[in-house]
Design a protein around this motif. Sequence first.
Motif, PDB file in Angstrom:
ATOM      1  N   GLN A 210       9.820   7.675 -11.989  1.00  0.00           N
ATOM      2  CA  GLN A 210       8.986   8.420 -11.164  1.00  0.00           C
ATOM      3  C   GLN A 210       7.666   7.637 -11.145  1.00  0.00           C
ATOM      4  OE1 GLN A 210       8.791  11.124 -10.086  1.00  0.00           O
ATOM      5  NE2 GLN A 210      10.747  11.984 -10.684  1.00  0.00           N
ATOM      6  N   GLU A 211       7.060   7.195  -9.919  1.00  0.00           N
ATOM      7  CA  GLU A 211       5.748   6.502  -9.689  1.00  0.00           C
ATOM      8  C   GLU A 211       4.775   7.236  -8.820  1.00  0.00           C
ATOM      9  OE1 GLU A 211       7.688   3.186  -7.375  1.00  0.00           O
ATOM     10  OE2 GLU A 211       8.474   2.174  -8.990  1.00  0.00           O
ATOM     11  N   PRO A 212       4.007   7.895  -9.494  1.00  0.00           N
ATOM     12  CA  PRO A 212       3.152   8.845  -8.842  1.00  0.00           C
ATOM     13  C   PRO A 212       2.098   8.078  -8.093  1.00  0.00           C
ATOM     14  CG  PRO A 212       2.532   8.662 -11.274  1.00  0.00           C
ATOM     15  CD  PRO A 212       3.886   8.029 -11.116  1.00  0.00           C
ATOM     16  N   ARG A 213       1.708   8.790  -7.042  1.00  0.00           N
ATOM     17  CA  ARG A 213       0.758   8.051  -6.073  1.00  0.00           C
ATOM     18  C   ARG A 213      -0.630   8.642  -6.172  1.00  0.00           C
ATOM     19  NH1 ARG A 213       3.415   4.781  -2.109  1.00  0.00           N
ATOM     20  NH2 ARG A 213       5.663   5.438  -2.230  1.00  0.00           N
ATOM     21  N   THR A 214      -1.412   8.023  -5.832  1.00  0.00           N
ATOM     22  CA  THR A 214      -3.041   8.582  -5.745  1.00  0.00           C
ATOM     23  C   THR A 214      -3.055   9.565  -4.415  1.00  0.00           C
ATOM     24  OG1 THR A 214      -3.897   6.792  -4.432  1.00  0.00           O
ATOM     25  CG2 THR A 214      -4.177   6.586  -6.925  1.00  0.00           C
ATOM     26  N   GLU A 215      -3.722  10.344  -4.455  1.00  0.00           N
ATOM     27  CA  GLU A 215      -3.916  11.441  -3.476  1.00  0.00           C
ATOM     28  C   GLU A 215      -4.451  10.543  -2.215  1.00  0.00           C
ATOM     29  OE1 GLU A 215      -3.141  14.605  -2.978  1.00  0.00           O
ATOM     30  OE2 GLU A 215      -2.212  14.370  -4.996  1.00  0.00           O
ATOM     31  N   GLU A 216      -5.291   9.616  -2.385  1.00  0.00           N
ATOM     32  CA  GLU A 216      -5.763   8.769  -1.188  1.00  0.00           C
ATOM     33  C   GLU A 216      -4.722   8.092  -0.520  1.00  0.00           C
ATOM     34  OE1 GLU A 216      -8.665   4.811  -0.570  1.00  0.00           O
ATOM     35  OE2 GLU A 216      -8.017   5.556  -2.508  1.00  0.00           O
ATOM     36  N   GLY A 217      -3.491   7.731  -1.159  1.00  0.00           N
ATOM     37  CA  GLY A 217      -2.361   6.713  -0.563  1.00  0.00           C
ATOM     38  C   GLY A 217      -1.455   7.828   0.024  1.00  0.00           C
ATOM     39  N   LYS A 218      -1.300   9.025  -0.311  1.00  0.00           N
ATOM     40  CA  LYS A 218      -0.254  10.074   0.149  1.00  0.00           C
ATOM     41  C   LYS A 218      -0.163  10.036   1.532  1.00  0.00           C
ATOM     42  CE  LYS A 218       1.514  13.764  -2.874  1.00  0.00           C
ATOM     43  NZ  LYS A 218       1.167  14.797  -3.445  1.00  0.00           N
ATOM     44  N   GLY A 219       1.100   9.913   2.240  1.00  0.00           N
ATOM     45  CA  GLY A 219       1.259   9.978   3.545  1.00  0.00           C
ATOM     46  C   GLY A 219       0.686   8.775   4.284  1.00  0.00           C
ATOM     47  N   GLN A 220      -0.103   7.754   3.604  1.00  0.00           N
ATOM     48  CA  GLN A 220      -0.541   6.804   4.494  1.00  0.00           C
ATOM     49  C   GLN A 220       0.004   5.633   5.030  1.00  0.00           C
ATOM     50  OE1 GLN A 220      -3.948   6.958   5.342  1.00  0.00           O
ATOM     51  NE2 GLN A 220      -3.877   9.158   4.608  1.00  0.00           N
ATOM     52  N   PHE A 221       1.255   5.915   5.711  1.00  0.00           N
ATOM     53  CA  PHE A 221       2.393   4.787   5.974  1.00  0.00           C
ATOM     54  C   PHE A 221       1.675   3.876   6.689  1.00  0.00           C
ATOM     55  CE2 PHE A 221       5.353   3.244   9.128  1.00  0.00           C
ATOM     56  CZ  PHE A 221       6.324   2.966   8.423  1.00  0.00           C
ATOM     57  N   ARG A 222       0.821   4.205   7.907  1.00  0.00           N
ATOM     58  CA  ARG A 222       0.290   2.789   8.536  1.00  0.00           C
ATOM     59  C   ARG A 222      -0.499   2.086   7.711  1.00  0.00           C
ATOM     60  NH1 ARG A 222      -3.854   3.768  13.846  1.00  0.00           N
ATOM     61  NH2 ARG A 222      -3.877   1.597  14.345  1.00  0.00           N
ATOM     62  N   ARG A 223      -1.341   2.626   6.731  1.00  0.00           N
ATOM     63  CA  ARG A 223      -2.215   1.693   5.990  1.00  0.00           C
ATOM     64  C   ARG A 223      -1.299   0.907   4.964  1.00  0.00           C
ATOM     65  NH1 ARG A 223      -6.445   4.191   1.771  1.00  0.00           N
ATOM     66  NH2 ARG A 223      -7.111   2.088   0.729  1.00  0.00           N
ATOM     67  N   GLU A 224       0.026   1.556   4.574  1.00  0.00           N
ATOM     68  CA  GLU A 224       0.878   0.713   3.599  1.00  0.00           C
ATOM     69  C   GLU A 224       1.571  -0.089   4.449  1.00  0.00           C
ATOM     70  OE1 GLU A 224       3.317   3.262   1.223  1.00  0.00           O
ATOM     71  OE2 GLU A 224       1.679   4.497   0.714  1.00  0.00           O
ATOM     72  N   PHE A 225       1.984  -0.062   5.620  1.00  0.00           N
ATOM     73  CA  PHE A 225       2.419  -1.007   6.700  1.00  0.00           C
ATOM     74  C   PHE A 225       1.544  -2.289   6.897  1.00  0.00           C
ATOM     75  CE2 PHE A 225       3.453  -2.375  10.816  1.00  0.00           C
ATOM     76  CZ  PHE A 225       4.806  -2.682  10.996  1.00  0.00           C
ATOM     77  N   VAL A 226       0.341  -2.033   7.053  1.00  0.00           N
ATOM     78  CA  VAL A 226      -0.525  -3.142   7.294  1.00  0.00           C
ATOM     79  C   VAL A 226      -0.603  -3.865   6.052  1.00  0.00           C
ATOM     80  CG1 VAL A 226      -2.921  -3.779   7.825  1.00  0.00           C
ATOM     81  CG2 VAL A 226      -1.599  -2.081   9.290  1.00  0.00           C
ATOM     82  N   GLU A 227      -0.623  -3.155   4.815  1.00  0.00           N
ATOM     83  CA  GLU A 227      -1.087  -3.737   3.706  1.00  0.00           C
ATOM     84  C   GLU A 227      -0.037  -4.802   3.383  1.00  0.00           C
ATOM     85  OE1 GLU A 227      -3.405  -4.351   0.645  1.00  0.00           O
ATOM     86  OE2 GLU A 227      -3.689  -2.212   1.768  1.00  0.00           O
ATOM     87  N   GLY A 228       1.275  -4.751   3.713  1.00  0.00           N
ATOM     88  CA  GLY A 228       2.186  -5.816   3.582  1.00  0.00           C
ATOM     89  C   GLY A 228       1.944  -6.962   4.015  1.00  0.00           C
ATOM     90  N   PHE A 229       1.405  -7.142   5.510  1.00  0.00           N
ATOM     91  CA  PHE A 229       0.957  -8.332   6.346  1.00  0.00           C
ATOM     92  C   PHE A 229      -0.189  -8.923   5.354  1.00  0.00           C
ATOM     93  CE2 PHE A 229       3.326  -5.783   9.217  1.00  0.00           C
ATOM     94  CZ  PHE A 229       4.002  -6.934   9.718  1.00  0.00           C
ATOM     95  N   ARG A 230      -1.302  -8.039   5.012  1.00  0.00           N
ATOM     96  CA  ARG A 230      -2.439  -8.359   4.353  1.00  0.00           C
ATOM     97  C   ARG A 230      -2.163  -9.192   3.230  1.00  0.00           C
ATOM     98  NH1 ARG A 230      -5.081  -3.716   4.115  1.00  0.00           N
ATOM     99  NH2 ARG A 230      -5.959  -4.110   6.187  1.00  0.00           N
TER     100      ARG A 230
END
Length: 422
Positions: free
Chosen positions: A198-218
Motif C-alpha cells: 500500500q502506498e498512500p498518497r497525500t490528499e494534495e496529490g490525489k488525482g493530479q495526473f497532469r502534475r505528476e506527468f510534468v513532474e517526470g520531465f522536471r
Amino acid sequence: MQQKGGAAPSLFRNGFLQTILLSNVLLQIGIWVRNFAILLYVSETTAKDPYAISLISVAEFAPIFVFSFIGGTFADRWRPKRTMVWCDLLSAVSVFAVLLTIHFGSWHFVYLVTFISAILSQFSQPSGMRLFKRHVPEEQLQQGMALFQSMMAIFMVLGPMLGTFVYSTFGLETSIAVMGVVFLLSALVLVRLPKDEQEPRTEEGKGQFRREFVEGFRYVWHSPVLRMLGAAFILAGLAVGVAQALGLFVVTERLGKTEEFLQYMLMVNGAAMLIGGGIVAVFAKRVAPQILLAIGMVVGAVCTILVGYSTSVPVTLVVQFVNGLVFPCIHIGISTMILQWSHASIVGRVNGVLNPMFVGMMVVSMSLAGPLKDAFSLVSIYVGSGLLFLFGALMMIPIMGHKAPEKAQAAAPAPAAVRTEP
C-alpha cells in the motif's frame, strides 16, 4: 523487498527475479512468433509491398511516442503487480479477439495485434522497473540487468528461427494463437509476485495526473546524471536508426552478398550479445554504470565505422561479433543508471521520459536513411553514425565521478505529488 543490512542473498535465489525472468521468457516467445508471423504473412500477401511492411514497424513503435509518457505516469500511480497481470490478460484477450476478426474478416487486422500489445507494454514495462527497484538489492541491480540482457540476446539468436518455424509449419492463425496463450501463461506466472504494498498518497496529490506527468520531465531535467543520459539516448538513437536501416546495403553493396546473408550477420551479433551479457554479469559489481555505457558507446562507434569501410566478409563478421559483445554494456549501463538515480516513486515516469528519446530519434534517423543514402556514400553515413556514438560517450565524461546514492531518496527529493509514507 530488498534486504536491509547484512549480505544480500544470491541473485539467482531471488524469487522475484525468477518470476520476472520466467514471465519474460514466455513473452519473448510470443513476441518473436508474432513478429515473424506478421512479417512473413504481410510480405506474402502484398507481394513484398514496402509500404505494407513498413506499417508493421509503425504499429510497433508509434505507441511508444504516444503512450510511454502516459504509461510511465500511470505505472507510478497504480499497483505494479496488478498492472502487469492485467496488461498480460488484456493482451491475451485482444489477441484472441483480433484472431477471430482475421478469421472471419480482413487480414489487415493483423496490425492490431502488434499495436495493442505495444500500447499495453508501455504500462507493464515501467511497472516491472518499479518492482525491480523494490525487490532487487541495490548492489545487485546491475547484475540483474545483465541477466535480462542475456535473455534478450538468446532470443535474438533463437527468436527468428522459432518465429519462422511456427509460421511456416502452422500458419498465421496458429502463430497468433500462440502469442495469446503465452500472454495468459505470463499473467499466471506473475501472480507469484509478492503482494503489492500500500502506498498512500497525500490528499494534495490525489488525482493530479497532469502534475505528476510534468513532474517526470522536471525530475529528469534537475538530475545531472539523468539529463546527460537523455542526451546520450538521443545521440545513440540517431546512430542506431541509420545503421539498422542501411544494414541491407552493407551486405549487398560493400560485401557483394545476397540479402539473405543479413540473417547471418544478425545471428553473429546476437550470439556475441549473449556472451557479452554473461561477462558483464560477472563483473557488473566492480564497474560503474556510466563507465559501462561509455565503453559500449566508444566500441560501438569504432565498430560502426569499420562496418561501413569493410569490404571483407570475415572482417565484417568479426566486427559484428565485437560490437555484439559490448552492446550489453550500453543496455545494462542505461537500465542501471535509471534505477539507481531515480526515486522509487518516480521510476516509471523517468523510464517514460527517457525511452521515447531513444526510440524517437531511432525512428527519425531510420526515416532519413533513404534520403541520406541518395545524397552520401555508405561509408560517409556509417562514419557519421559512429561519430554520433562517440559524442554520446563524451556525454558521460561530466558525470563519471558521480556515485550512485546509497538510497534512492538521496538522489533527489521525492516529488511532492507522489511522496510515499516512510
